[in-house]
Design an enzyme around this catalytic site. Structure first.
Site, PDB file in Angstrom:
ATOM      1  N   TYR A 159       0.845  -1.204   0.000  1.00  0.00           N
ATOM      2  CA  TYR A 159       0.000   0.000   0.000  1.00  0.00           C
ATOM      3  C   TYR A 159       0.879   1.252   0.000  1.00  0.00           C
ATOM      4  O   TYR A 159       0.650   2.189  -0.774  1.00  0.00           O
ATOM      5  CB  TYR A 159      -0.901  -0.036   1.242  1.00  0.00           C
ATOM      6  CG  TYR A 159      -1.953   1.043   1.312  1.00  0.00           C
ATOM      7  CD1 TYR A 159      -3.238   0.833   0.805  1.00  0.00           C
ATOM      8  CD2 TYR A 159      -1.680   2.284   1.891  1.00  0.00           C
ATOM      9  CE1 TYR A 159      -4.215   1.823   0.885  1.00  0.00           C
ATOM     10  CE2 TYR A 159      -2.644   3.277   1.967  1.00  0.00           C
ATOM     11  CZ  TYR A 159      -3.914   3.035   1.473  1.00  0.00           C
ATOM     12  OH  TYR A 159      -4.881   4.019   1.546  1.00  0.00           O
ATOM     13  N   THR A 194     -14.216   5.063   6.860  1.00  0.00           N
ATOM     14  CA  THR A 194     -14.866   4.443   5.697  1.00  0.00           C
ATOM     15  C   THR A 194     -14.856   2.929   5.915  1.00  0.00           C
ATOM     16  O   THR A 194     -14.134   2.425   6.786  1.00  0.00           O
ATOM     17  CB  THR A 194     -14.096   4.731   4.391  1.00  0.00           C
ATOM     18  OG1 THR A 194     -12.880   3.976   4.410  1.00  0.00           O
ATOM     19  CG2 THR A 194     -13.798   6.204   4.195  1.00  0.00           C
TER      20      THR A 194
HETATM   21  P1  NAP Z   1     -13.819   2.171   0.488  1.00  0.00           P
HETATM   22  O1  NAP Z   1     -14.902   2.753   1.326  1.00  0.00           O
HETATM   23  O2  NAP Z   1     -13.509   0.724   0.587  1.00  0.00           O
HETATM   24  O3  NAP Z   1     -14.121   2.574  -1.022  1.00  0.00           O
HETATM   25  C1  NAP Z   1     -13.313   2.140  -2.075  1.00  0.00           C
HETATM   26  C2  NAP Z   1     -14.214   1.737  -3.223  1.00  0.00           C
HETATM   27  O4  NAP Z   1     -13.364   1.344  -4.326  1.00  0.00           O
HETATM   28  C3  NAP Z   1     -15.084   0.530  -2.870  1.00  0.00           C
HETATM   29  O5  NAP Z   1     -16.391   0.677  -3.347  1.00  0.00           O
HETATM   30  C4  NAP Z   1     -14.345  -0.599  -3.578  1.00  0.00           C
HETATM   31  O6  NAP Z   1     -15.160  -1.692  -3.919  1.00  0.00           O
HETATM   32  C5  NAP Z   1     -13.860   0.105  -4.814  1.00  0.00           C
HETATM   33  N1  NAP Z   1     -12.815  -0.667  -5.481  1.00  0.00           N
HETATM   34  C6  NAP Z   1     -11.878  -1.469  -4.919  1.00  0.00           C
HETATM   35  N2  NAP Z   1     -11.132  -2.056  -5.868  1.00  0.00           N
HETATM   36  C7  NAP Z   1     -11.629  -1.633  -7.054  1.00  0.00           C
HETATM   37  C8  NAP Z   1     -11.300  -1.919  -8.397  1.00  0.00           C
HETATM   38  N3  NAP Z   1     -10.308  -2.776  -8.709  1.00  0.00           N
HETATM   39  N4  NAP Z   1     -12.000  -1.300  -9.372  1.00  0.00           N
HETATM   40  C9  NAP Z   1     -12.998  -0.451  -9.078  1.00  0.00           C
HETATM   41  N5  NAP Z   1     -13.384  -0.154  -7.814  1.00  0.00           N
HETATM   42  C10 NAP Z   1     -12.700  -0.754  -6.817  1.00  0.00           C
HETATM   43  O7  NAP Z   1     -12.432   2.899   0.781  1.00  0.00           O
HETATM   44  P2  NAP Z   1     -12.059   4.437   1.030  1.00  0.00           P
HETATM   45  O8  NAP Z   1     -11.495   4.513   2.387  1.00  0.00           O
HETATM   46  O9  NAP Z   1     -13.156   5.333   0.634  1.00  0.00           O
HETATM   47  O10 NAP Z   1     -10.820   4.553   0.033  1.00  0.00           O
HETATM   48  C11 NAP Z   1     -10.853   5.336  -1.143  1.00  0.00           C
HETATM   49  C12 NAP Z   1      -9.428   5.724  -1.491  1.00  0.00           C
HETATM   50  O11 NAP Z   1      -8.897   6.530  -0.433  1.00  0.00           O
HETATM   51  C13 NAP Z   1      -8.470   4.546  -1.650  1.00  0.00           C
HETATM   52  O12 NAP Z   1      -7.579   4.794  -2.712  1.00  0.00           O
HETATM   53  C14 NAP Z   1      -7.729   4.529  -0.323  1.00  0.00           C
HETATM   54  O13 NAP Z   1      -6.447   3.958  -0.446  1.00  0.00           O
HETATM   55  C15 NAP Z   1      -7.646   6.011  -0.054  1.00  0.00           C
HETATM   56  N6  NAP Z   1      -7.395   6.334   1.340  1.00  0.00           N
HETATM   57  C16 NAP Z   1      -8.254   5.933   2.320  1.00  0.00           C
HETATM   58  C17 NAP Z   1      -7.964   6.247   3.641  1.00  0.00           C
HETATM   59  C18 NAP Z   1      -8.854   5.823   4.776  1.00  0.00           C
HETATM   60  O14 NAP Z   1      -8.408   5.918   5.929  1.00  0.00           O
HETATM   61  N7  NAP Z   1     -10.090   5.389   4.537  1.00  0.00           N
HETATM   62  C19 NAP Z   1      -6.806   6.973   3.944  1.00  0.00           C
HETATM   63  C20 NAP Z   1      -5.973   7.370   2.912  1.00  0.00           C
HETATM   64  C21 NAP Z   1      -6.274   7.047   1.614  1.00  0.00           C
HETATM   65  P3  NAP Z   1     -15.188  -2.962  -2.929  1.00  0.00           P
HETATM   66  O15 NAP Z   1     -15.980  -2.524  -1.742  1.00  0.00           O
HETATM   67  O16 NAP Z   1     -15.860  -3.989  -3.755  1.00  0.00           O
HETATM   68  O17 NAP Z   1     -13.755  -3.292  -2.596  1.00  0.00           O
END
Ligand code: NAP
Length: 253
Positions: A159, A194
């Site tokens: 990651y 999230t």
């Molecule tokens: P999330 O709630 O799990 O949302 C991510 C979404 O992307 C989910 O609907 C997921 O589907 C979808 N996804 C996963 N793999 C995919 C693929 N191959 N093609 C298309 N869609 C896909 O996560 P989030 O926390 O909002 O994360 C969003 C972004 O923010 C990510 O890049 C994460 O690394 C980044 N981020 C998050 C945090 C945090 O603390 N939450 C911090 C820093 C950065 P599924 O549910 O089916 O997997």
């Protein structure tokens, strides 16, 4: 609630059916943009599309695996056909991957995290650049990195490597496409409430993570989406090639 003057713009949000992506879809639509949500699950996409009906702008959904270059290109063509052009791309879809030390990380886990979190951003950014050049309208690309695009975190080698990579490809594309009026920036959230975080961590772990932020809490998806919408807007006209942490002070220590 802020609005960012995005009337007449078309936005693509990958991973738009959950968490940060869903919050981005909301603030972009509230700001007047037509929004296309890309995600893996049709039912989850449809739920968010239903929510967006409240804003009275056009919306669109596509089931896309962002780690599949052909699927990304096909979805970008579909958006151009359905909504006319693409002005904003939020390359946000991502996964957490396994928690394992670098000595124990498996090939399979490594490749899957890199495939989704790095290849996926590269493919989506590439398709967006092509669409923005074809329209001649320029645009704004916002790549979702993380605080782990700037520092390391034990048990998150893939990651962390992917997110550092996202910052690098953002910087390169910003220089390459400034003359095409395409701005490219990366956003670096701290820990955000999230499903990605909440399904992996219990209450005690969340509390301990909260204490690593100066604000003594984790963030909300909407707090990240505000920065994304600003970067998408003309208010950010001098912003390109930059990595913007939004982390409650995590990196300040
Ligand atoms: P999330 O709630 O799990 O949302 C991510 C979404 O992307 C989910 O609907 C997921 O589907 C979808 N996804 C996963 N793999 C995919 C693929 N191959 N093609 C298309 N869609 C896909 O996560 P989030 O926390 O909002 O994360 C969003 C972004 O923010 C990510 O890049 C994460 O690394 C980044 N981020 C998050 C945090 C945090 O603390 N939450 C911090 C820093 C950065 P599924 O549910 O089916 O997997």
């Amino acid at each position: 609630m802020n609005s960012y003057g995005l009337g007449g713009r078309v936005a693509v949000v990958t991973g738009g059916a959950s968490g940060i992506g869903r919050a981005c879809a909301h603030v972009l639509a509230r700001s007047g943009a037509d929004v296309s949500i890309w995600d893996r699950d049709r039912a989850a996409i449809d739920l968010v599309l239903k929510e967006l009906e409240a804003y009275d702008f056009r919306s669109h959904g596509a089931v896309v695996d962002v780690g599949d270059a052909a699927a990304v290109d096909a979805a970008m063509d579909e958006v151009r056909e359905a909504l006319g052009h693409v002005d904003i791309a939020v390359c946000n879809a991502g996964i957490g991957g396994a928690a394992a030390t670098s000595g124990d990380y498996t090939d399979e886990e490594w490749h899957e995290v890199i495939r989704v979190n790095l290849d996926g951003v590269f493919y989506t950014q590439r398709a967006a650049i092509r669409a923005m050049k074809a329209s001649g309208r320029g645009g704004s690309i916002i790549n979702m990195a993380s605080i782990l695009g700037a520092v390391g975190f034990p048990t998150a080698s893939a990651y962390t490597a992917a997110k550092h990579g996202v910052v690098g490809l953002t910087q390169v594309a910003a220089w390459e496409h400034a003359a095409d009026h395409i701005r490219v920036n990366a956003v670096g959230p701290g820990f955000i409430r999230t499903p990605l975080v909440e399904t992996h961590l219990d209450a005690a772990a969340l509390e301990s993570l909260a204490a690593q932020h100066a604000l003594q809490r984790i963030g909300e998806p909407e707090e990240v989406a505000e920065l994304v919408a600003w970067l998408a807007s003309d208010g950010a006209s001098f912003a390109t090639g930059t990595y913007y942490p939004i982390d409650g002070g995590f990196l300040a220590r």
